[in-house]
Design a protein around this motif. Structure first.
Motif, mmCIF file in Angstrom:
data_model
loop_
_atom_site.group_PDB
_atom_site.id
_atom_site.type_symbol
_atom_site.label_atom_id
_atom_site.label_comp_id
_atom_site.label_asym_id
_atom_site.label_seq_id
_atom_site.Cartn_x
_atom_site.Cartn_y
_atom_site.Cartn_z
ATOM 1 N N TRP A 1 7.885 -4.606 3.653
ATOM 2 C CA TRP A 1 6.459 -4.906 3.591
ATOM 3 C C TRP A 1 6.171 -6.353 3.946
ATOM 4 O O TRP A 1 7.061 -7.182 4.057
ATOM 5 C CB TRP A 1 5.905 -4.574 2.202
ATOM 6 C CG TRP A 1 6.601 -5.270 1.048
ATOM 7 C CD1 TRP A 1 7.673 -4.811 0.331
ATOM 8 C CD2 TRP A 1 6.269 -6.545 0.474
ATOM 9 N NE1 TRP A 1 8.024 -5.719 -0.639
ATOM 10 C CE2 TRP A 1 7.166 -6.784 -0.588
ATOM 11 C CE3 TRP A 1 5.280 -7.505 0.748
ATOM 12 C CZ2 TRP A 1 7.119 -7.937 -1.362
ATOM 13 C CZ3 TRP A 1 5.232 -8.657 -0.036
ATOM 14 C CH2 TRP A 1 6.150 -8.859 -1.080
ATOM 15 N N CYS B 1 -0.215 -6.987 5.010
ATOM 16 C CA CYS B 1 -0.227 -5.688 5.686
ATOM 17 C C CYS B 1 -1.210 -4.774 4.940
ATOM 18 O O CYS B 1 -1.040 -4.493 3.751
ATOM 19 C CB CYS B 1 1.179 -5.093 5.681
ATOM 20 S SG CYS B 1 1.277 -3.337 6.027
ATOM 21 N N HIS B 2 -2.230 -4.325 5.645
ATOM 22 C CA HIS B 2 -3.276 -3.489 5.043
ATOM 23 C C HIS B 2 -2.687 -2.207 4.443
ATOM 24 O O HIS B 2 -2.992 -1.841 3.310
ATOM 25 C CB HIS B 2 -4.342 -3.165 6.096
ATOM 26 C CG HIS B 2 -5.439 -2.297 5.594
ATOM 27 N ND1 HIS B 2 -6.348 -2.726 4.665
ATOM 28 C CD2 HIS B 2 -5.753 -1.005 5.883
ATOM 29 C CE1 HIS B 2 -7.187 -1.741 4.404
ATOM 30 N NE2 HIS B 2 -6.845 -0.687 5.129
ATOM 31 N N VAL B 3 -1.843 -1.523 5.193
ATOM 32 C CA VAL B 3 -1.261 -0.264 4.713
ATOM 33 C C VAL B 3 -0.335 -0.524 3.524
ATOM 34 O O VAL B 3 -0.329 0.240 2.552
ATOM 35 C CB VAL B 3 -0.527 0.487 5.853
ATOM 36 C CG1 VAL B 3 0.151 1.752 5.344
ATOM 37 C CG2 VAL B 3 -1.499 0.819 6.980
ATOM 38 N N CYS B 4 0.428 -1.609 3.568
ATOM 39 C CA CYS B 4 1.305 -1.950 2.445
ATOM 40 C C CYS B 4 0.476 -2.132 1.175
ATOM 41 O O CYS B 4 0.861 -1.641 0.102
ATOM 42 C CB CYS B 4 2.086 -3.229 2.728
ATOM 43 S SG CYS B 4 3.171 -3.146 4.165
ATOM 44 N N ASN B 5 -0.632 -2.815 1.294
ATOM 45 C CA ASN B 5 -1.516 -3.034 0.143
ATOM 46 C C ASN B 5 -2.099 -1.721 -0.375
ATOM 47 O O ASN B 5 -2.310 -1.565 -1.575
ATOM 48 C CB ASN B 5 -2.624 -4.027 0.492
ATOM 49 C CG ASN B 5 -2.167 -5.450 0.370
ATOM 50 O OD1 ASN B 5 -2.186 -6.024 -0.704
ATOM 51 N ND2 ASN B 5 -1.714 -6.031 1.477
ATOM 52 N N GLN B 6 -2.356 -0.786 0.512
ATOM 53 C CA GLN B 6 -2.880 0.513 0.093
ATOM 54 C C GLN B 6 -1.821 1.368 -0.602
ATOM 55 O O GLN B 6 -2.148 2.128 -1.509
ATOM 56 C CB GLN B 6 -3.411 1.303 1.294
ATOM 57 C CG GLN B 6 -4.716 0.791 1.832
ATOM 58 C CD GLN B 6 -5.198 1.634 2.997
ATOM 59 O OE1 GLN B 6 -4.402 2.056 3.832
ATOM 60 N NE2 GLN B 6 -6.490 1.868 3.056
ATOM 61 N N GLU B 7 -0.573 1.278 -0.169
ATOM 62 C CA GLU B 7 0.468 2.193 -0.637
ATOM 63 C C GLU B 7 1.350 1.664 -1.761
ATOM 64 O O GLU B 7 2.009 2.450 -2.421
ATOM 65 C CB GLU B 7 1.364 2.606 0.531
ATOM 66 C CG GLU B 7 0.669 3.501 1.504
ATOM 67 C CD GLU B 7 1.636 4.265 2.391
ATOM 68 O OE1 GLU B 7 2.836 3.928 2.428
ATOM 69 O OE2 GLU B 7 1.161 5.200 3.037
ATOM 70 N N ASP C 1 0.963 0.560 -4.779
ATOM 71 C CA ASP C 1 0.769 1.104 -6.124
ATOM 72 C C ASP C 1 1.440 2.465 -6.284
ATOM 73 O O ASP C 1 2.074 2.738 -7.301
ATOM 74 C CB ASP C 1 -0.727 1.255 -6.440
ATOM 75 C CG ASP C 1 -1.322 0.007 -7.060
ATOM 76 O OD1 ASP C 1 -0.572 -0.801 -7.636
ATOM 77 O OD2 ASP C 1 -2.559 -0.143 -6.970
ATOM 78 N N SER C 2 1.301 3.313 -5.268
ATOM 79 C CA SER C 2 1.911 4.642 -5.362
ATOM 80 C C SER C 2 3.437 4.537 -5.390
ATOM 81 O O SER C 2 4.103 5.355 -6.029
ATOM 82 C CB SER C 2 1.432 5.558 -4.228
ATOM 83 O OG SER C 2 1.805 5.052 -2.977
ATOM 84 N N TYR D 1 0.213 -6.646 -7.969
ATOM 85 C CA TYR D 1 0.452 -5.225 -8.229
ATOM 86 C C TYR D 1 1.416 -4.995 -9.391
ATOM 87 O O TYR D 1 1.758 -3.855 -9.680
ATOM 88 C CB TYR D 1 0.970 -4.540 -6.955
ATOM 89 C CG TYR D 1 -0.063 -4.520 -5.862
ATOM 90 C CD1 TYR D 1 -1.143 -3.653 -5.913
ATOM 91 C CD2 TYR D 1 0.021 -5.402 -4.785
ATOM 92 C CE1 TYR D 1 -2.111 -3.638 -4.918
ATOM 93 C CE2 TYR D 1 -0.940 -5.401 -3.780
ATOM 94 C CZ TYR D 1 -2.002 -4.514 -3.852
ATOM 95 O OH TYR D 1 -2.958 -4.512 -2.869
ATOM 96 N N GLY E 1 2.885 4.281 7.180
ATOM 97 C CA GLY E 1 2.611 4.783 5.850
ATOM 98 C C GLY E 1 3.205 6.158 5.609
ATOM 99 O O GLY E 1 3.137 7.023 6.473
#
Length: 163
Positions: free
Chosen positions: A52, A56-62, A64-65, A99, A147
């Motif tokens: 990561w 990175c936008h996608v890293c920030n979105q994913e 938490d999961s 996070y 992602g």
């Protein structure tokens, strides 16, 4: 006899080269200690390496999961590998803190991470997030650029381990 000596000499060189390669620690932990991904392998768990970058936008979105995935699966561990490098270490530290990541993270320079990825997969590193999936024996079993919902990785591991 001369051929036997040559073969033995080559074997020593090859084995020495392998030992040196295994001792290489191209990344650091966030205390500055040299580390390798392989140090984190656990013979009881699959290891999912999430490569990561803090912006990175996608890293920030994913991420938490993946924190939930790490905590909710006793036979799987996540290891983060940031490509922020020393120049952007503060950004990476803020990402981890923001996070409250429950899994270990390493810091690498982009060139070192790219070389590591290419050596493992034979392909060029394209960006973040990228996932590497290692079985409990430390063998690379899968990789994916972009992602990936953790459920897909969970199902892949379940199928691969026959459970």
């Amino acid at each position: 006899m001369r051929t036997l000596i040559t073969v033995l000499a080559l074997t020593c060189l090859i084995n020495t080269g392998q030992a040196i390669a295994e001792d290489v620690k191209p990344f650091v932990d966030f205390n500055g200690q040299p580390r390798s991904v392989e140090e984190y392998f656990d013979p009881e768990k699959w290891t999912v390496v999430m490569i990561w970058r803090h912006d990175c936008h996608v890293c920030n979105q994913e991420v938490d999961s993946y924190a939930f995935f790490h905590d909710g699966n006793p036979t799987v561990q996540v290891l983060g590998l940031s490509i922020d490098g020393q120049a952007d270490k503060a950004g990476a530290e803020n990402f981890i803190a923001s996070y409250s990541l429950p899994f270990d993270n390493l810091l690498g320079e982009l060139n070192d991470v790219s070389e590591y990825y290419k050596n493992l997969t034979g392909r060029r590193f394209l960006g973040t997030p990228t996932f590497l999936i290692f079985n409990p024996q430390g063998q690379l079993k899968g990789n994916r650029i972009g992602g990936v919902p953790p459920e897909i990785i969970r199902n892949y591991i379940k199928r691969s381990s026959g459970k």
